[in-house]
Write a protein that holds these residues in place. Sequence first.
Motif, PDB file in Angstrom:
ATOM      1  N   ARG A  73       0.859  -1.293   0.005  1.00 44.53           N
ATOM      2  CA  ARG A  73       0.120  -0.064   0.062  1.00 44.53           C
ATOM      3  C   ARG A  73       0.783   1.395  -0.028  1.00 44.53           C
ATOM      4  O   ARG A  73       0.515   2.259  -0.438  1.00 44.53           O
ATOM      5  CB  ARG A  73      -0.747   0.065   1.139  1.00 44.53           C
ATOM      6  CG  ARG A  73      -2.050   1.310   1.341  1.00 44.53           C
ATOM      7  CD  ARG A  73      -2.717   1.126   2.638  1.00 44.53           C
ATOM      8  NE  ARG A  73      -3.465   2.212   2.835  1.00 44.53           N
ATOM      9  CZ  ARG A  73      -3.154   3.522   3.063  1.00 44.53           C
ATOM     10  NH1 ARG A  73      -1.967   3.621   3.387  1.00 44.53           N
ATOM     11  NH2 ARG A  73      -3.719   4.426   3.128  1.00 44.53           N
ATOM     12  N   GLY A  74       2.319   1.234   0.534  1.00 43.11           N
ATOM     13  CA  GLY A  74       2.899   2.390   0.530  1.00 43.11           C
ATOM     14  C   GLY A  74       3.644   2.870  -0.542  1.00 43.11           C
ATOM     15  O   GLY A  74       4.274   3.983  -0.420  1.00 43.11           O
ATOM     16  N   LEU A  75       3.357   2.362  -1.867  1.00 45.18           N
ATOM     17  CA  LEU A  75       3.935   2.857  -2.821  1.00 45.18           C
ATOM     18  C   LEU A  75       3.181   4.371  -3.145  1.00 45.18           C
ATOM     19  O   LEU A  75       2.362   4.280  -3.206  1.00 45.18           O
ATOM     20  CB  LEU A  75       3.713   1.935  -4.129  1.00 45.18           C
ATOM     21  CG  LEU A  75       4.399   2.391  -5.619  1.00 45.18           C
ATOM     22  CD1 LEU A  75       6.124   2.405  -5.477  1.00 45.18           C
ATOM     23  CD2 LEU A  75       3.775   1.501  -6.511  1.00 45.18           C
ATOM     24  N   THR A  76       4.160   5.126  -3.474  1.00 46.43           N
ATOM     25  CA  THR A  76       3.577   6.584  -3.939  1.00 46.43           C
ATOM     26  C   THR A  76       4.053   6.879  -5.396  1.00 46.43           C
ATOM     27  O   THR A  76       5.056   6.297  -6.230  1.00 46.43           O
ATOM     28  CB  THR A  76       4.552   7.553  -2.775  1.00 46.43           C
ATOM     29  OG1 THR A  76       5.814   7.511  -3.086  1.00 46.43           O
ATOM     30  CG2 THR A  76       4.192   7.345  -1.397  1.00 46.43           C
ATOM     31  N   PRO A  77       3.363   8.040  -5.890  1.00 46.74           N
ATOM     32  CA  PRO A  77       4.108   8.240  -7.313  1.00 46.74           C
ATOM     33  C   PRO A  77       5.040   8.796  -7.383  1.00 46.74           C
ATOM     34  O   PRO A  77       5.894   8.512  -8.583  1.00 46.74           O
ATOM     35  CB  PRO A  77       2.869   9.206  -7.518  1.00 46.74           C
ATOM     36  CG  PRO A  77       1.739   9.157  -6.661  1.00 46.74           C
ATOM     37  CD  PRO A  77       2.056   8.501  -5.434  1.00 46.74           C
ATOM     38  N   ALA A  78       5.574   9.315  -6.375  1.00 48.20           N
ATOM     39  CA  ALA A  78       7.297   9.760  -6.473  1.00 48.20           C
ATOM     40  C   ALA A  78       8.308   8.592  -6.621  1.00 48.20           C
ATOM     41  O   ALA A  78       9.138   8.669  -7.385  1.00 48.20           O
ATOM     42  CB  ALA A  78       7.510  10.676  -5.315  1.00 48.20           C
ATOM     43  N   GLY A  79       7.677   7.634  -5.674  1.00 43.27           N
ATOM     44  CA  GLY A  79       8.336   6.442  -5.591  1.00 43.27           C
ATOM     45  C   GLY A  79       8.533   5.780  -6.996  1.00 43.27           C
ATOM     46  O   GLY A  79       9.471   5.233  -7.357  1.00 43.27           O
ATOM     47  N   ALA A  80       7.365   5.397  -7.326  1.00 47.67           N
ATOM     48  CA  ALA A  80       7.359   4.538  -8.672  1.00 47.67           C
ATOM     49  C   ALA A  80       8.022   5.177  -9.807  1.00 47.67           C
ATOM     50  O   ALA A  80       8.665   4.819 -10.512  1.00 47.67           O
ATOM     51  CB  ALA A  80       5.804   4.871  -9.048  1.00 47.67           C
ATOM     52  N   LEU A  81       7.898   6.644  -9.886  1.00 49.52           N
ATOM     53  CA  LEU A  81       8.352   7.628 -11.126  1.00 49.52           C
ATOM     54  C   LEU A  81      10.347   7.250 -10.826  1.00 49.52           C
ATOM     55  O   LEU A  81      10.640   7.183 -11.696  1.00 49.52           O
ATOM     56  CB  LEU A  81       8.208   8.982 -11.023  1.00 49.52           C
ATOM     57  CG  LEU A  81       8.275   9.693 -12.264  1.00 49.52           C
ATOM     58  CD1 LEU A  81       7.556   9.077 -13.280  1.00 49.52           C
ATOM     59  CD2 LEU A  81       7.999  11.317 -11.816  1.00 49.52           C
ATOM     60  N   ALA A  82      10.520   7.503  -9.524  1.00 48.94           N
ATOM     61  CA  ALA A  82      12.058   7.274  -9.322  1.00 48.94           C
ATOM     62  C   ALA A  82      12.405   5.963  -9.833  1.00 48.94           C
ATOM     63  O   ALA A  82      13.684   5.786 -10.485  1.00 48.94           O
ATOM     64  CB  ALA A  82      12.435   7.761  -7.967  1.00 48.94           C
ATOM     65  N   GLY A  83      11.622   4.975  -9.224  1.00 53.80           N
ATOM     66  CA  GLY A  83      12.382   3.539  -9.699  1.00 53.80           C
ATOM     67  C   GLY A  83      12.302   3.068 -11.013  1.00 53.80           C
ATOM     68  O   GLY A  83      13.181   2.565 -11.577  1.00 53.80           O
ATOM     69  N   LEU A  84      11.134   3.810 -11.793  1.00 50.66           N
ATOM     70  CA  LEU A  84      11.023   3.380 -13.280  1.00 50.66           C
ATOM     71  C   LEU A  84      12.389   4.308 -13.845  1.00 50.66           C
ATOM     72  O   LEU A  84      12.796   3.744 -14.918  1.00 50.66           O
ATOM     73  CB  LEU A  84       9.633   3.934 -13.735  1.00 50.66           C
ATOM     74  CG  LEU A  84       8.310   3.391 -13.232  1.00 50.66           C
ATOM     75  CD1 LEU A  84       7.160   3.928 -13.950  1.00 50.66           C
ATOM     76  CD2 LEU A  84       8.758   1.725 -13.946  1.00 50.66           C
ATOM     77  N   GLY A  85      12.621   5.285 -13.446  1.00 55.09           N
ATOM     78  CA  GLY A  85      13.700   6.103 -13.971  1.00 55.09           C
ATOM     79  C   GLY A  85      14.806   5.458 -14.024  1.00 55.09           C
ATOM     80  O   GLY A  85      15.625   5.304 -14.814  1.00 55.09           O
TER      81      GLY A  85
END
Length: 509
Positions: free
Chosen positions: A420-432
Amino acid sequence: MSAEAAPGVVAIVLVTVATLGIGAYGLRLSRTTSDFLVASRTVHPRLNASAIGGEYLSAASFLGVAGLLLVSGADMLWYPIGWTAGFLVLLTLVAAPLRRSGAYTLPDFAEARLGSRRVRGACVLLVVVIGWLYLLPQFQGAGLTLAAAVGAPTWVGPLVVGSIVLVNVTAGGMRSITFVQAFQYWLKLTALLVPAAVLAVVWLGDGRPTGGPIAGDLPDLVSWSRPLAEGDGQGLYVTYSVIVATFLGTMGLPHVVVRFYTNPDGRAARRTTLTVLLLLSAFYLVPPVYGALGRVYAGDLARGGSGADTVVLELPRLMLGGTGGELLTGLVVAGAFAAFLSTSSGLSVAVAGVLTQDVVGRGRLDGVRAFRLSAVVAVGVPCATALVGPDVGVARTVGLAFAVAASTFCPLLLLGIWWRGLTPAGALAGLGVGGLGSFVSAVLALGTDVGGRAAGGWVRLLLEQPAAWSVPLALATMVLVSRATADSVPAHAGRFLVRLHAPEAVVRP
């Protein structure tokens, strides 16, 4: 047309006619945008499993596995093992929740889970990159096949396959190619299994079961236990990296994931995945036979370039000769051509679906017209690249596409579905981090002489096989950045996770 080329030409014509005919049948059932994108979510698990097997078993599976075994020995069996076992991970962790999300594409899922247009945009870019990176070896493999089988120039293959795929995809979309790909799985299995059985009998009666004059001229290729790279430690690293890429990359392949959106519900998605495991396991027993026989009869094909990828096509003529050899060659050519068509069709639909929703379809065009225009772009770019770009190893290029998928969508799906703790900023940073790291490595490994290609030792290996470091780096980045931005967890995250994990009978009104 020469007598030797006749069986190959006949095989290609028959496969083309069958493909277009079955696609025309599917066209009669395609009316809405949902038909074109996800076959209106009504595909039966057995049909869907055959279609997934058809599109998943690409040029890398049909030609590349045997070529890898010919050049580098049994260590390369990790590729087909990983490509199959990846569906086990998909079955246990992703298949049913992803279907319950109600999304059409991976960007749809990302936006629904995180409520972020920026994350969606990053996913769109990654789907296109992975799709084109995977399509490139399909078109180049088609050029190799037509050159080896019928003596055609290498540019003919990409044009022929690209044209047929474009007709099928634009005519009926997902609904149409589902029937085509299901047929093509069984054609590919037959086209490999029957010649392999005949050639095995020839080998047993040939009096040289462990090697021959060709293999004897190549002492560095005889051992089956040769490490994957120079030095035992580096070889171990490459082995682990291949395992990570193939085991985890499957869930991030856009043309595989989109198939689960075509199932009626999550239970059907799981049944589909289980059936796919059985179908792939049966298929991957056969290509190593060609690699082993190639070491005895066609060792000269391993001397350089992409010649090793033609060992499946060349063995019937080398071992049997005469009319029998030509007929077996024609059957193998039919299977190889089906491999290019089925995988290219699935990838083209996946890329076209994303472009339809996020690029072309945002204008004034209606859904079906936008999809057809997107399909032209999805097929045209990699086809043109295959015509002007350098030849690369089929299986190796597909392996790098797996590395990019494993480094991007795998962490996103795992965390998006189970944390549940995944955030948009975290997802974007990991994808990058995962996307840039693995893609730059893939570009360097595929032919540029910058950076890693000029370097040696560990630097070269880290770039050529990035999954072992890029996947954990992307996963750690998503977790750490999400922890640092915990106050931006989407408010609907809890409800969305309930939707993903609760059976349909519970959540339906």
